[in-house]
Design a protein around this motif. Structure first.
Motif, short mmCIF file in Angstrom:
data_model
loop_
_atom_site.label_atom_id
_atom_site.label_comp_id
_atom_site.label_asym_id
_atom_site.label_seq_id
_atom_site.Cartn_x
_atom_site.Cartn_y
_atom_site.Cartn_z
N GLN A 200 1.19 -1.46 -0.37
CA GLN A 200 -0.06 0.50 0.09
C GLN A 200 0.57 1.27 0.05
N GLN A 201 1.93 0.95 0.64
CA GLN A 201 3.28 2.35 0.71
C GLN A 201 3.64 2.60 -0.61
N HIS A 202 3.68 2.17 -1.84
CA HIS A 202 3.76 1.83 -3.11
C HIS A 202 2.85 2.24 -4.31
N GLY A 203 1.39 2.79 -3.09
CA GLY A 203 0.39 3.40 -4.48
C GLY A 203 -0.02 3.58 -3.48
N GLY A 204 -1.54 3.59 -3.38
CA GLY A 204 -2.06 5.53 -2.43
C GLY A 204 -1.75 6.39 -2.54
N TRP A 205 -1.14 7.20 -1.76
CA TRP A 205 -0.46 8.17 -1.89
C TRP A 205 0.80 8.39 -2.73
N MET A 206 0.75 7.82 -2.63
CA MET A 206 2.60 7.96 -3.51
C MET A 206 1.75 8.26 -4.73
N VAL A 207 0.84 7.55 -4.97
CA VAL A 207 0.56 7.82 -6.18
C VAL A 207 -0.42 9.08 -7.14
N GLU A 208 -1.77 9.03 -5.76
CA GLU A 208 -2.63 10.21 -5.55
C GLU A 208 -1.61 11.73 -5.86
N GLY A 209 -0.51 11.98 -4.37
CA GLY A 209 0.55 12.68 -4.66
C GLY A 209 0.32 13.55 -5.70
N LEU A 210 0.62 12.62 -7.30
CA LEU A 210 1.26 13.03 -7.83
C LEU A 210 0.10 14.35 -8.54
N ARG A 211 -0.39 14.08 -7.83
CA ARG A 211 -1.48 14.90 -9.09
C ARG A 211 -1.37 16.49 -8.70
N TYR A 212 -1.05 16.53 -7.78
CA TYR A 212 -0.84 18.09 -7.43
C TYR A 212 0.70 18.50 -7.32
N ARG A 213 1.76 17.56 -7.22
CA ARG A 213 2.77 17.66 -6.46
C ARG A 213 3.79 16.87 -7.43
N ASP A 214 4.79 17.09 -7.67
CA ASP A 214 6.43 15.69 -8.28
C ASP A 214 7.54 15.99 -7.57
N ARG A 215 7.04 17.55 -6.60
CA ARG A 215 8.28 17.74 -5.38
C ARG A 215 8.52 18.06 -4.39
N TRP A 216 9.41 17.14 -3.12
CA TRP A 216 9.17 17.65 -1.90
C TRP A 216 10.75 16.57 -1.61
N GLU A 217 10.94 17.58 -0.16
CA GLU A 217 11.73 17.05 1.19
C GLU A 217 11.72 17.23 1.73
N SER A 218 12.34 15.92 2.53
CA SER A 218 12.41 14.96 3.29
C SER A 218 13.26 15.44 4.72
N LYS A 219 13.39 15.72 5.74
CA LYS A 219 14.69 15.87 6.23
C LYS A 219 14.01 15.17 8.02
N LEU A 220 14.95 14.24 8.30
CA LEU A 220 14.82 13.85 9.41
C LEU A 220 15.87 14.55 9.83
N LEU A 221 14.66 14.60 11.41
CA LEU A 221 15.50 15.18 12.82
C LEU A 221 14.93 14.72 14.05
N ARG A 222 16.05 15.38 15.06
CA ARG A 222 16.32 14.15 15.86
C ARG A 222 15.57 15.83 17.20
N CYS A 223 15.14 16.01 17.87
CA CYS A 223 15.09 17.07 19.05
C CYS A 223 16.23 16.90 20.09
N ALA A 224 16.48 18.65 20.19
CA ALA A 224 16.75 18.46 21.25
C ALA A 224 16.04 18.17 22.89
N ARG A 225 17.10 17.27 23.69
CA ARG A 225 16.43 16.73 25.23
C ARG A 225 16.04 17.59 25.51
N TRP A 226 16.35 18.89 25.46
CA TRP A 226 15.07 19.93 26.59
C TRP A 226 14.18 20.37 25.61
N SER A 227 13.67 20.23 24.64
CA SER A 227 13.03 20.92 23.50
C SER A 227 11.34 20.61 24.20
#
Length: 230
Positions: A200-227
């Motif tokens: 399902q990960q390969h379909g669903g939004w990964m296909v539907e989203g292409l109707r609205y955008r074809d570019r995005w950027e993902s960042k992997l973030l770690r909270c500060a210990r005090w966040s």
């Protein structure tokens, strides 16, 4: 409520000092009148993008409050001292104001509630996605994220959508959506990274989203210990 999003490019070797400056300098100043609150402070994890980069999000009551904060930053000596200190520790700061979408799980916060002050030894991990919809598709894209992507994520229980914002006019790129997701199941997320989307990960939004955008950027973030938020 509006949200101040800041990307900080930190001087090499000064990440800890800058983090401390935000915790002990910026946070008390911005929160002292109960009109704004620092929500998250993240570090961009090593090996997943630019070095020495941090991201923070601050909730602000309204536009009038934001204007007053800007004015105080120019007239209050304490704000000027914070600014002086910050620019010895960072090279650049990119700021934009975010507005919550109609379906965003985070639209408002209780500024009268006690602010979080605890620290943790197991900081939470987040995905910070920025999507750029096709011209004229901004509202359609934001709506589809709520009606298609969000239910798919809720069903998977691997991540949770914490907030979805669009950039306020005049503060950044118009066709831009910021989607914030907390990683709930690291083992499953690690499999997604190593194996890619399947089923399902390969379909669903990964296909539907292409109707609205074809570019995005993902960042992997770690909270500060005090966040304040984890």
């Amino acid at each position: 409520m509006i949200f101040l999003h800041e990307t900080h490019e930190i001087v090499a070797g000064e990440a800890d000092a800058f983090e401390d400056a935000v915790r002990t300098g910026w946070r008390p100043l911005v929160e002292e009148r109960g009109e704004a609150r620092l929500l998250w402070f993240w570090e961009h994890t090593h090996g997943t993008g630019p070095s020495y980069q941090a991201i923070s999000i601050t909730a602000v009551r309204d536009w009038a409050t934001w204007g007053a904060l800007v004015e105080r930053s120019r007239s209050d000596p304490r704000f000027r001292e914070w600014d002086r200190r910050a620019w010895t520790l960072r090279r650049e700061a990119t700021r934009k104001i975010l507005l919550p979408t109609e379906w965003s799980p985070l639209r408002d916060i209780d500024l009268a509630a006690p602010a979080a002050s605890a620290t943790t030894d197991t900081p939470a991990m987040y995905l910070h996605d920025t999507g750029w919809p096709f011209p004229g598709k901004l509202e359609d894209y934001a709506t589809a994220l709520g009606s298609v992507f969000h239910p798919q994520v809720q069903q998977s229980r691997m991540i949770s959508v914490e907030a979805c914002w669009t950039t306020a006019p005049g503060t950044g790129r118009h066709h831009e959506v910021v989607l914030l997701q907390k990683i709930l199941d690291w083992d499953r997320f690690a499999q997604l990274i190593t194996r890619g989307e399947t089923g399902q990960q390969h379909g669903g939004w990964m296909v539907e989203g292409l109707r609205y955008r074809d570019r995005w950027e993902s960042k992997l973030l770690r909270c500060a210990r005090w966040s304040p938020r984890q």
